[in-house]
Design an enzyme around this catalytic site. Structure first.
Site, PDB file in Angstrom:
ATOM      1  N   ILE A  65      -6.854   9.155  -0.972  1.00  0.00           N
ATOM      2  CA  ILE A  65      -7.080   8.859   0.440  1.00  0.00           C
ATOM      3  C   ILE A  65      -6.047   7.819   0.867  1.00  0.00           C
ATOM      4  CG2 ILE A  65      -8.723   7.015  -0.053  1.00  0.00           C
ATOM      5  CD1 ILE A  65      -8.768   9.351   2.994  1.00  0.00           C
ATOM      6  N   ASN A  73      -6.615  -0.687  -0.891  1.00  0.00           N
ATOM      7  CA  ASN A  73      -7.072   0.347   0.041  1.00  0.00           C
ATOM      8  C   ASN A  73      -8.527   0.206   0.471  1.00  0.00           C
ATOM      9  OD1 ASN A  73      -6.478   3.150   1.343  1.00  0.00           O
ATOM     10  ND2 ASN A  73      -8.409   3.442   0.256  1.00  0.00           N
ATOM     11  N   HIS A 130       0.822  -1.203   0.000  1.00  0.00           N
ATOM     12  CA  HIS A 130       0.000   0.000   0.000  1.00  0.00           C
ATOM     13  C   HIS A 130       0.864   1.264   0.000  1.00  0.00           C
ATOM     14  CE1 HIS A 130      -3.387   2.496   2.114  1.00  0.00           C
ATOM     15  NE2 HIS A 130      -3.187   2.866   0.873  1.00  0.00           N
ATOM     16  N   HIS A 133      -3.949   0.796  -6.294  1.00  0.00           N
ATOM     17  CA  HIS A 133      -4.278   1.430  -5.019  1.00  0.00           C
ATOM     18  C   HIS A 133      -5.671   1.038  -4.549  1.00  0.00           C
ATOM     19  CE1 HIS A 133      -5.774   4.725  -2.383  1.00  0.00           C
ATOM     20  NE2 HIS A 133      -4.628   4.484  -1.794  1.00  0.00           N
ATOM     21  N   HIS A 145       1.343   5.163  -2.784  1.00  0.00           N
ATOM     22  CA  HIS A 145       1.514   6.545  -2.314  1.00  0.00           C
ATOM     23  C   HIS A 145       2.934   7.054  -2.542  1.00  0.00           C
ATOM     24  CE1 HIS A 145      -2.271   7.169   0.060  1.00  0.00           C
ATOM     25  NE2 HIS A 145      -2.300   5.843  -0.014  1.00  0.00           N
TER      26      HIS A 145
END
Length: 750
Positions: A750, A604, A408, A600, A413
């Site tokens: 997010i 997520n 993740h 993602h 990110h």
């Protein structure tokens, strides 16, 4: 040079007007995110603009200097070296040296990530001064700079994510800490875990002027007979469907390919299993999982050799990545935790499901103890079955940590931020590739800044609630250094690298899967092809000749900067793709878009539904296995009350409540979420060819919804259909707001 009327060509998303010029009867408005050129006739009738993207060689003469100056400003070429301010629009690189807080407490110091010892992607430079205690570390503040173009919109700020996440991290979490005197207090019984969903946790009053109650309707509910707030959790879908699913071996196996982290399972191709770590430091490298153990578990289906040859054996291998941290983690004073290196072996059954065969847990040798390793298997005696249950808890803690830190945070990110910085520094907003990528970068830098401020920072939620503790982000750096390759971030390449697929032109998507019913791969490959086909149409339109890619100086500078500055610690790796042809560009862009959207979304938006019930995916194992060097009293206590041992391994009550609150908001879609293919960009709409290609793209994404629904209804697909089984919806493109377990946004928002 004067602007010609025929050169009225360019506009993209418009923000605050920065500059106004008049040139040869034209009005040139220079915006943060656009250059708008309006002829006098258009101006007299009302603003008339034409949306067109162009590569550098086709830039209208009068706009060339504006194009170049804008990029110079975004790079901060003439900017003073000082702390960045909210009004700035400067994109620059820096190492991760702002996670620690050594001026507050020496124990909160953290190493710099982004060097030879700890390779790491770069972040956006904030320019904050260095700490007094450590000249290599950047001081922290309550407001982390991001360029103003990256900030959340007013709608998003008011309605959801940044304030919601920030409120949970800065208001709810501290309030939780004041409710419990004993921070290590575990759950005394399983019904105490269930009470989080039907009774909640009382919080002291929070001074929020009512904002929290509006921002967190799923979590905070007022008590009519008290001044307190009630933190009341929704029941996760997995437990709502099957309260005892978390304890079943078949569900344990299913979630490795259809759960939160379907990116770690790999095919076993060699035997015996062996570590690559130094034997003189970590002990004998051979695994304790023997041929005899495997064949006893397979029970006559086939021999070990046949299982490997027929691609029936799979593994979750967290041995080498975790083993060097075992003693460090166990020595932590302010966190009750433990750690092992682990291997989990699984067998592909004739029904297409995975059956766990064996778990190996390993503790490396130390000055006073030899290496400890033991294999646990499903068995038919009480002691063995309880040890098997506890071994699964440790593996789940390893998988949860790896999922959050690597699958993740690091792979989506963290690795995407350099792409965003390079795109804004080297690709003009007039550049068609900037227009293509921009929707997929929305809000990512802002959410990353918030994570560095209050989630992955020293003493933050990750460090205080996951097994690696203070070594969490350091461990993600090690994984980046050892495992991350840009070319393997493409979904097909990732599957091939893990042995989960081979190239096969006669199979759908050109790949034959090792596990035919692999929901993440099944749905992901459809989405990958849809994205790739859209990117192919787009790129080929702007680069009809191969030589145009290599001659595009902005594009070449962009790709060079991603490799040499954004991912500087890997700049000399031989696997970086070259960028010479449209085909090269298509593969690079498709990979970037996939990571920001499909990858993602898959790791997520199922977080609360799968990990909101702590026993299903514990984030930490707080005690060692009861069979590891036990005293007589410890062993007798385990035999007398094995359930106590299981509960003591789970997170404490405060840790569980903190993790559940954070996962709830991280799994939520905001009301202004922009889903993949849902809304055409103005710059696409102005070009008939691109508009038509986008409409095909959007139509195929809508078809994917139906494809996924059909697969979930197919009773032959045991990994996504069955009694109590959560359907695999994580790659369905669209969703309502909130926690839905579906929806693929354009970007990591997010």
């Amino acid at each position: 040079m004067p602007l010609e009327r025929s050169e009225v060509v360019r506009v993209v998303i418009v923000r605050t007007c920065k500059e106004l010029k008049r040139d040869n009867g034209m009005i040139i408005r220079y915006y943060d995110n656009a250059v708008v050129v309006i002829d006098q006739e258009g101006f007299s009738k009302g603003t008339r603009v034409i949306h067109v993207s162009c590569v550098p060689s086709e830039t209208p003469t009068g706009l060339k200097s504006l194009r170049e100056n804008e990029l110079s400003n975004l790079r901060g070429d003439e900017a003073a070296d000082k702390p960045r301010e909210k009004k700035d629009r400067i994109y620059d690189y820096d190492v991760y040296n702002d996670l620690g807080d050594p001026d507050s407490d020496p124990d909160l110091a953290r190493p710099v990530l982004g060097n030879k010892e700890f390779p790491h992607p770069r972040r956006c430079k904030t320019g904050r001064p260095r700490t007094k205690s450590d000249p290599l570390s950047e001081s922290r503040s309550s407001d982390v700079y991001v360029p103003r173009d990256e900030a959340f919109s007013e709608a998003k700020n008011l309605s959801f994510n940044v304030n919601t996440v920030s409120s949970v991290l800065k208001a709810v979490i501290p309030s939780l800490e004041t409710t419990m005197i004993d921070k290590n207090l575990g759950f005394p019984y399983f019904t105490a875990i269930d009470s989080l969903f039907n009774e909640g946790v009382n919080l002291p009053p929070i001074d929020s002027d009512g904002f929290l109650k509006n921002a967190l309707p799923r979590l905070l509910k007022s008590l009519e007979d008290a001044q307190n707030n009630l933190l009341l959790f929704e029941t996760p879908e997995m437990i709502d469907r099957d309260k005892f699913g978390w304890i079943r071996d078949e569900e344990f196996g299913r979630q490795t390919i259809a759960g939160l982290n379907p990116l770690s399972i790999t095919l076993v191709t060699e035997w015996p299993l062996k570590s690559k770590l130094e034997p003189e430091v970590y002990g004998p490298p051979e695994s304790a999982i023997t041929k005899e153990i495997v064949e006893r578990q397979i029970r006559g289906y086939c021999t070990l050799e046949e299982a490997i040859e027929n691609k029936k054996l799979f593994i979750l291998d967290y041995h080498d990545i975790f083993l060097p941290y075992v003693h460090k983690v166990r020595e932590l004073k302010n966190l009750r935790t433990t750690l092992y290196g682990s291997r989990t072996l699984m067998y592909l059954t004739p029904t297409g499901t995975l059956r766990p065969l064996a778990i190996e847990l390993v503790r490396p040798p130390s000055n006073n103890k030899p290496q400890w390793k033991r294999v646990f298997t499903p068995c038919w005696d009480a002691t063995g079955m309880w040890l098997w249950k506890l071994a699964k808890v440790h593996v789940l803690a390893h998988d949860s940590g790896y999922h959050q830190l690597v699958s993740h945070w690091m792979r989506t990110h963290c690795c995407t931020e350099p792409y965003i910085i390079a795109t804004n520094r080297q690709l003009s907003k007039m550049h068609p590739i900037h227009s293509l990528l921009h929707p997929h970068f929305r809000y990512t830098m802002e959410i990353n800044a918030l994570a560095r401020e209050a989630l992955i920072n020293s003493g933050g939620i990750i460090e205080s609630c996951f097994s690696p503790g203070k070594y969490s982000i350091e461990l993600s750096s090690v994984a980046y250094g050892q495992q991350w390759r840009f070319d393997h971030e493409a979904l097909p390449a990732d599957l091939i690298a893990r042995g989960m697929a081979i190239e096969d032109p006669d199979s759908p998507h050109g790949l034959k899967l090792a596990i035919e019913d692999y929901p993440y791969a099944n749905d992901g490959l459809v989405l990958w092809d849809i994205i790739k086909d859209w990117v192919t149409d787009y790129v080929n339109h702007y680069y009809p000749e191969e030589s145009l890619v290599e001659s595009d100086h902005e594009l070449q500078a962009w790709w060079t900067e991603i490799r040499t500055m954004g991912h500087a610690d890997k700049k000399d790796e031989p696997w970086w793709p070259v960028l010479k042809t449209p085909k090269d560009l298509i593969k690079i862009i498709t990979t970037i878009i996939w990571v920001a959207s499909g990858h993602h979304a898959a790791v997520n938006f199922g977080q609360y539904d799968y990990a909101g019930y702590i026993p299903n995916r514990t984030t930490i194992a707080r005690v060692k296995m009861p069979c590891e060097d036990p005293t007589d009293d410890e062993w007798e206590a385990f035999k007398r009350r094995p359930e106590d041992e299981l509960l003591s391994a789970f997170p404490s009550q405060i840790q569980a409540s903190q993790v559940m609150a954070v996962l709830d908001v991280l799994s939520s879609h905001s009301p202004d979420e922009e889903y993949i293919g849902a809304k055409i960009e103005p710059v696409y709409e102005a070009n008939p060819h691109i508009k038509a290609a986008y409409e095909v793209y959007a139509g195929r994404l809508k078809e994917l919804e139906g494809i996924i629904d059909g697969r979930n209804a197919d009773e032959s697909r045991k990994n996504r259909n069955g009694v109590g089984v959560v359907p695999y919806n994580l790659l369905k493109p669209y969703s309502e707001p909130g926690v839905t377990g579906m929806g693929v946004p354009n970007s990591i928002s997010i």
